[in-house]
Scaffold this motif. Structure first.
Motif, PDB file in Angstrom:
ATOM      1  N   ALA A  26      -2.372 -12.557   3.705  1.00 42.87           N
ATOM      2  CA  ALA A  26      -2.136 -12.771   2.276  1.00 42.87           C
ATOM      3  C   ALA A  26      -2.275 -11.462   1.496  1.00 42.87           C
ATOM      4  O   ALA A  26      -1.496 -11.189   0.569  1.00 42.87           O
ATOM      5  CB  ALA A  26      -3.107 -13.823   1.738  1.00 42.87           C
ATOM      6  N   MET A  27      -3.254 -10.629   1.875  1.00 43.77           N
ATOM      7  CA  MET A  27      -3.430  -9.339   1.212  1.00 43.77           C
ATOM      8  C   MET A  27      -2.247  -8.422   1.500  1.00 43.77           C
ATOM      9  O   MET A  27      -1.728  -7.754   0.589  1.00 43.77           O
ATOM     10  CB  MET A  27      -4.746  -8.692   1.656  1.00 43.77           C
ATOM     11  N   GLU A  28      -1.794  -8.386   2.761  1.00 46.48           N
ATOM     12  CA  GLU A  28      -0.635  -7.550   3.120  1.00 46.48           C
ATOM     13  C   GLU A  28       0.588  -7.972   2.298  1.00 46.48           C
ATOM     14  O   GLU A  28       1.353  -7.128   1.843  1.00 46.48           O
ATOM     15  CB  GLU A  28      -0.328  -7.644   4.617  1.00 46.48           C
ATOM     16  N   GLN A  29       0.751  -9.273   2.102  1.00 41.44           N
ATOM     17  CA  GLN A  29       1.899  -9.787   1.371  1.00 41.44           C
ATOM     18  C   GLN A  29       1.915  -9.300  -0.083  1.00 41.44           C
ATOM     19  O   GLN A  29       2.964  -8.934  -0.599  1.00 41.44           O
ATOM     20  CB  GLN A  29       1.902 -11.316   1.424  1.00 41.44           C
ATOM     21  N   VAL A  30       0.751  -9.289  -0.746  1.00 47.05           N
ATOM     22  CA  VAL A  30       0.734  -8.858  -2.150  1.00 47.05           C
ATOM     23  C   VAL A  30       0.696  -7.334  -2.288  1.00 47.05           C
ATOM     24  O   VAL A  30       1.076  -6.800  -3.333  1.00 47.05           O
ATOM     25  CB  VAL A  30      -0.430  -9.495  -2.953  1.00 47.05           C
ATOM     26  N   GLU A 107      -5.562   0.391  -9.282  1.00 41.68           N
ATOM     27  CA  GLU A 107      -5.741  -0.676 -10.279  1.00 41.68           C
ATOM     28  C   GLU A 107      -4.772  -1.821 -10.026  1.00 41.68           C
ATOM     29  O   GLU A 107      -5.145  -2.992 -10.078  1.00 41.68           O
ATOM     30  CB  GLU A 107      -5.538  -0.123 -11.691  1.00 41.68           C
ATOM     31  N   LYS A 108      -3.513  -1.495  -9.734  1.00 41.92           N
ATOM     32  CA  LYS A 108      -2.508  -2.529  -9.451  1.00 41.92           C
ATOM     33  C   LYS A 108      -2.861  -3.273  -8.162  1.00 41.92           C
ATOM     34  O   LYS A 108      -2.754  -4.495  -8.092  1.00 41.92           O
ATOM     35  CB  LYS A 108      -1.121  -1.896  -9.322  1.00 41.92           C
ATOM     36  N   ALA A 109      -3.274  -2.526  -7.148  1.00 46.31           N
ATOM     37  CA  ALA A 109      -3.615  -3.136  -5.860  1.00 46.31           C
ATOM     38  C   ALA A 109      -4.837  -4.038  -5.994  1.00 46.31           C
ATOM     39  O   ALA A 109      -4.880  -5.126  -5.410  1.00 46.31           O
ATOM     40  CB  ALA A 109      -3.860  -2.050  -4.818  1.00 46.31           C
ATOM     41  N   THR A 110      -5.817  -3.604  -6.761  1.00 49.63           N
ATOM     42  CA  THR A 110      -7.036  -4.399  -6.951  1.00 49.63           C
ATOM     43  C   THR A 110      -6.707  -5.726  -7.623  1.00 49.63           C
ATOM     44  O   THR A 110      -7.224  -6.779  -7.227  1.00 49.63           O
ATOM     45  CB  THR A 110      -8.071  -3.599  -7.773  1.00 49.63           C
ATOM     46  N   ALA A 111      -5.829  -5.695  -8.613  1.00 43.90           N
ATOM     47  CA  ALA A 111      -5.425  -6.939  -9.283  1.00 43.90           C
ATOM     48  C   ALA A 111      -4.713  -7.865  -8.294  1.00 43.90           C
ATOM     49  O   ALA A 111      -4.953  -9.076  -8.283  1.00 43.90           O
ATOM     50  CB  ALA A 111      -4.529  -6.621 -10.477  1.00 43.90           C
ATOM     51  N   ALA A 112      -3.866  -7.302  -7.448  1.00 51.97           N
ATOM     52  CA  ALA A 112      -3.141  -8.107  -6.463  1.00 51.97           C
ATOM     53  C   ALA A 112      -4.107  -8.728  -5.460  1.00 51.97           C
ATOM     54  O   ALA A 112      -4.013  -9.921  -5.146  1.00 51.97           O
ATOM     55  CB  ALA A 112      -2.101  -7.236  -5.747  1.00 51.97           C
ATOM     56  N   VAL A 113      -5.045  -7.927  -4.951  1.00 55.65           N
ATOM     57  CA  VAL A 113      -6.014  -8.425  -3.971  1.00 55.65           C
ATOM     58  C   VAL A 113      -6.940  -9.453  -4.613  1.00 55.65           C
ATOM     59  O   VAL A 113      -7.285 -10.463  -3.997  1.00 55.65           O
ATOM     60  CB  VAL A 113      -6.804  -7.242  -3.358  1.00 55.65           C
ATOM     61  N   ARG A 114      -7.314  -9.216  -5.845  1.00 57.91           N
ATOM     62  CA  ARG A 114      -8.175 -10.181  -6.556  1.00 57.91           C
ATOM     63  C   ARG A 114      -7.472 -11.536  -6.674  1.00 57.91           C
ATOM     64  O   ARG A 114      -8.095 -12.584  -6.536  1.00 57.91           O
ATOM     65  CB  ARG A 114      -8.554  -9.634  -7.933  1.00 57.91           C
TER      66      ARG A 114
END
Length: 150
Positions: A26-30, A107-114
């Motif tokens: 799921a993380m790889e996907q976002v 910042e963008k990646a953190t929002a996606a992972v969150r």
């Protein structure tokens, strides 16, 4: 039940591995639309929290080999996400730091992972989430340090 007596439906180790695999997928996907992998994200997150980490420290924190981390750091440096001095200030260690560009992509990646974590926890109450964290920390502690109560 399998021939060796392990029931995968009730094996906690198997369920943890399955949960870990589902979380990573799921993380790889976002992260993919951001041009990132989980390892890439982990590296940037570690550097945001502890600037100046070495290649070896980053590799341990991201659960990859030093060689894999070195290749990743070279790519991150080319992309302008991290900076390393041309020569080691002390010994052989090249401390790595995030650049402003690296902070923006993080910042963008953190929002996606969150968003993945929120989705993962959506069916749990706050108490269940706290219990899950406590239980997982206990398991980690027992496996790393040995269970002294046994």
């Amino acid at each position: 039940m399998s021939q060796d007596g392990v029931d995968l439906e009730t094996s906690l180790g198997y369920l943890l591995k399955e949960a870990s695999s589902a979380l990573r997928a799921a993380m790889e996907q976002v992260l993919r639309p951001l041009g990132m992998s989980v390892t890439h994200y982990s590296c940037l997150e570690l550097l945001a929290q502890r600037p100046g980490l070495s290649n070896s420290e980053l590799a341990r924190g991201a659960f990859v080999t030093r060689q894999t981390m070195n290749v990743l750091l070279q790519a991150l440096e080319r992309e302008g996400h991290v900076t390393r001095p041309p020569a080691a200030p002390v010994g052989k260690v090249l401390p790595t730091r995030l650049t402003p560009r690296g902070r923006r992509i993080l910042e963008k990646a953190t929002a996606a992972v969150r968003s993945v974590e929120v989705r993962m926890l959506a069916g749990m109450t706050g108490t269940e989430q706290s219990d899950a964290r406590r239980i997982l920390r206990s398991m980690i502690h027992s496996l790393r340090d040995g269970d002294d109560s046994a």
